[in-house]
Design an enzyme around this catalytic site. Sequence first.
Site, PDB file in Angstrom:
ATOM      1  N   LYS A  29      35.420  38.423  38.646  1.00 37.99           N
ATOM      2  CA  LYS A  29      35.949  38.632  37.300  1.00 37.99           C
ATOM      3  C   LYS A  29      36.981  37.566  36.973  1.00 37.99           C
ATOM      4  CE  LYS A  29      39.573  41.002  36.661  1.00 37.99           C
ATOM      5  NZ  LYS A  29      40.675  41.966  36.504  1.00 37.99           N
ATOM      6  N   ARG A  34      38.423  32.971  33.665  1.00 38.28           N
ATOM      7  CA  ARG A  34      39.092  31.665  33.594  1.00 38.28           C
ATOM      8  C   ARG A  34      38.086  30.591  33.199  1.00 38.28           C
ATOM      9  NH1 ARG A  34      42.163  34.538  36.961  1.00 38.28           N
ATOM     10  NH2 ARG A  34      44.328  33.982  37.434  1.00 38.28           N
ATOM     11  N   ASP A  56      34.909  43.456  31.065  1.00 39.78           N
ATOM     12  CA  ASP A  56      35.971  42.469  30.901  1.00 39.78           C
ATOM     13  C   ASP A  56      35.451  41.086  30.501  1.00 39.78           C
ATOM     14  OD1 ASP A  56      37.691  44.476  31.541  1.00 39.78           O
ATOM     15  OD2 ASP A  56      38.807  43.360  33.061  1.00 39.78           O
ATOM     16  N   ASN A 100      40.996  46.730  27.533  1.00 44.62           N
ATOM     17  CA  ASN A 100      41.996  46.887  28.597  1.00 44.62           C
ATOM     18  C   ASN A 100      41.838  45.757  29.614  1.00 44.62           C
ATOM     19  OD1 ASN A 100      44.144  47.967  29.948  1.00 44.62           O
ATOM     20  ND2 ASN A 100      43.017  49.653  30.888  1.00 44.62           N
ATOM     21  N   ARG A 131      50.833  47.434  28.677  1.00 43.94           N
ATOM     22  CA  ARG A 131      50.869  46.501  29.811  1.00 43.94           C
ATOM     23  C   ARG A 131      51.723  45.277  29.471  1.00 43.94           C
ATOM     24  NH1 ARG A 131      44.828  46.049  32.170  1.00 43.94           N
ATOM     25  NH2 ARG A 131      45.903  44.673  33.631  1.00 43.94           N
ATOM     26  N   GLN A 179      49.075  36.661  35.578  1.00 46.14           N
ATOM     27  CA  GLN A 179      48.150  36.186  34.537  1.00 46.14           C
ATOM     28  C   GLN A 179      48.887  35.507  33.392  1.00 46.14           C
ATOM     29  OE1 GLN A 179      45.986  39.706  33.465  1.00 46.14           O
ATOM     30  NE2 GLN A 179      44.808  39.736  35.376  1.00 46.14           N
ATOM     31  N   ASP A 328      45.004  44.039  44.421  1.00 47.39           N
ATOM     32  CA  ASP A 328      43.863  44.776  43.863  1.00 47.39           C
ATOM     33  C   ASP A 328      43.096  45.513  44.953  1.00 47.39           C
ATOM     34  OD1 ASP A 328      44.190  44.359  41.194  1.00 47.39           O
ATOM     35  OD2 ASP A 328      42.863  42.620  41.085  1.00 47.39           O
ATOM     36  N   GLN A 355      49.459  48.331  35.878  1.00 50.20           N
ATOM     37  CA  GLN A 355      48.110  47.814  35.662  1.00 50.20           C
ATOM     38  C   GLN A 355      47.296  48.840  34.876  1.00 50.20           C
ATOM     39  OE1 GLN A 355      47.331  46.309  39.707  1.00 50.20           O
ATOM     40  NE2 GLN A 355      47.754  44.280  38.922  1.00 50.20           N
ATOM     41  N   GLU A 356      46.001  48.954  35.124  1.00 54.22           N
ATOM     42  CA  GLU A 356      45.169  49.860  34.321  1.00 54.22           C
ATOM     43  C   GLU A 356      45.823  51.228  34.176  1.00 54.22           C
ATOM     44  OE1 GLU A 356      44.127  47.479  36.094  1.00 54.22           O
ATOM     45  OE2 GLU A 356      42.136  46.764  35.479  1.00 54.22           O
ATOM     46  N   HIS A 399      38.779  51.491  37.160  1.00 49.56           N
ATOM     47  CA  HIS A 399      37.602  51.209  37.976  1.00 49.56           C
ATOM     48  C   HIS A 399      37.893  51.244  39.471  1.00 49.56           C
ATOM     49  CE1 HIS A 399      38.817  46.695  37.881  1.00 49.56           C
ATOM     50  NE2 HIS A 399      39.807  47.421  37.448  1.00 49.56           N
ATOM     51  N   ARG A 400      39.074  50.814  39.873  1.00 50.98           N
ATOM     52  CA  ARG A 400      39.350  50.714  41.308  1.00 50.98           C
ATOM     53  C   ARG A 400      39.487  52.101  41.967  1.00 50.98           C
ATOM     54  NH1 ARG A 400      38.289  45.991  41.936  1.00 50.98           N
ATOM     55  NH2 ARG A 400      39.041  44.348  40.576  1.00 50.98           N
ATOM     56  N   LYS A 431      34.063  48.138  34.086  1.00 54.05           N
ATOM     57  CA  LYS A 431      35.060  47.106  33.771  1.00 54.05           C
ATOM     58  C   LYS A 431      34.791  45.828  34.569  1.00 54.05           C
ATOM     59  CE  LYS A 431      40.022  46.851  32.954  1.00 54.05           C
ATOM     60  NZ  LYS A 431      40.378  45.518  33.380  1.00 54.05           N
TER      61      LYS A 431
END
Length: 679
Positions: A29, A34, A56, A100, A131, A179, A328, A355-356, A399-400, A431
């Site tokens: 991702k 990028r 995403d 998101n 965020r 980021q 992550d 984060q999320e 998602h994680r 995501k």
Amino acid sequence: MSKPPLPSLLPIPPFTRAADGTITLPGSKSLTNRALLLAALCAQPVELRGALFSEDTEIMSAALRSLGVHVEADAARCSFRVAGAGGILPATTATIQVGNAGTAARFLTALCAAAGRGVYRFDGVEAMRRRPMGGLLEALTRLGAEFRFLGQPGCFPFELHARGLRGGTVEIDARESSQMLSALLMVAPLAAAPLCIRLVGDVRWPFVAMTLRQLAQFGQPTAELAARPAAEFALSWGRPFTAPSLYPIEPDATAASYFLALPIAAGGSVRVAGLPEAGESLQGDLAFAGALERVGLQLSREAGALVSTRVAGAPLRGIDADFNLYSDTFLTLAALAPLLEGPTTLRGLTHTRKQETDRVAGMAAELRRLGQDVVETEDTLTITPRPLLASQIETYHDHRFAMSFGVLGCHDLRANGQPWITVGNPACCAKTFPDFFEVLAQLRAHSHPMSTAPDFITVAIDGGAASGKSSTSRALSERFHLLHVDTGAHYRFVTHQLLERGVDAADESAVAAALAALPLGTRLAGRSSLIEIDGRIPGEEIRGQRVNEQVSRFAAVPAVRQFLLAYQRSQAQVARVAGFRGLIMEGRDIGSVIFPEADFRFYLQADPVERARRRAAEGQTDAIHERDRLDASRKTAPLTLPNGATAIDSTHLSLLQVVDQLGALIAPRLGATTIPHLP
Ligand code: CDP
């Protein structure tokens, strides 16, 4: 990007044999988003190969298109072809939805701020509005951009008035999200004069190094900057962005963490194809493999794949590790900590609270629900294993959570092959990894020798009203552990919903408009799959007189059939990920239209008098002849004996006799194996 066909609650079928297989992951991702931005800055077209197709990257590519950049997506080949305008944004106004997606939010804001002129409206979902963006917005403001906030200052939504970036020296605080620094670095070459970026506080370096190394691949002299962490970046300016016409994207290292860790839950060995060596990869998250080695898994290389193996008899121990630089992946290990000997302490997590979702708090809550002893501080999580409890996991639209606990659920807790973890809203994995549960299911099927995990089968059962489809299908689903889908209930529930909204079947455009506003989902109940509309499942109301009278009229409307077609086909996938040995679907057009290639296609018939008697015995008022007439005479997908289907006349047969006849045909395909029992 359409939502993956997953039920709203997914019971995870454990592995009953050690994991054994090779998997291919989607593209990274971070690299894809990028590369999309950098390719958009090139003057020559660039094709990104092995790219991720997920929510995403969909958000990123759609936004670039709305900015006038030509982005052609080919999901089948995992490729994006990007034709940029050499650093100029063709559109001077655009409305950009970042959802998101943190990368899209930060990268696109910086990109638009670097435009010579333009007014861009930005917004994100509720969670994204909270965020961190402040550090980036402040730096861009100092460089000449103007932000007019439409909600909270410093947050989405806002209107960005662009006047290009000035150059000179600018400070940025990227402690809350690296980021923000990455975003600024990527657009620095577009500034009107050389730009020197000074860091306030520290930053999680691996993602910054990734950005600098990718910038170097796109023609910017940043390779040296990437070599070691720094607090100041003097960037060259005015150089064009260039890239090879084919730019390959590495498989996603964070996604790899789930499969590399799987042997903790399932034992055995998993090979993840195409992952570069840590030294050659752009992705810092590969460092997770080192944490797994400390836990006690064996990591090795084999023909371009990274292989993770649980050595039989070797203990797996809890560890104390700082995850700050590859955070992550902390959720992957946290979710599996209950299976390790001794406590696991994970550090460096503060920033993941923004984060999320608040990932530290969320993890603590879910692990406690599973009976674990959890101590949480601002920056750390310590998990001491306790006997595991069966539980339904809340995933917080993150998602994680879905993927991490999906892996824990692969552990055969009670040594009976029965699910003990149910993942809520598993579709949130879209995501970054829409096919996650499917890949997991394939690995599970592959890991089980053919004698216990035969091929997945599809069984289509068609027939007129009261021909015995439902009872037969239910009995067969029970006998062979097949997921049962009653498509008649789909038409009935849709009919009920449309009638409730005052829609008439004769008014096709009103039907189509109303359907567009009906979100479909799936709920599993035992061996049945129930359709969800707007989160509700059908009840008694769909068997009432009104629906009986109207359903065949609505079922004849092409828009209604079209609406349910993809949904019904997606049920095969639902059955696969939920560990069923096949799908049995009943209706009027299953063997002819929905699954013309089904392994078994049956057509049930019965004498009309006998059918009327059966329906009356159920105490229903139902003009079955009229429905049959409508069903058989409509233009789209009429009720008919599908070509080559096996017809069974049940007029003089008992239910058991019908089931035995069909069962005798199906059984040889499944082998003589024990059938799992549902609690
Ligand atoms: O209960 P019964 O077997 O009579 O019917 P059902 O399976 O509940 O289906 C109700 C109605 O939905 C049918 O009369 C058809 O008009 C429609 N239907 C359809 O058109 N296509 C299907 N695959 C299933 C049902």
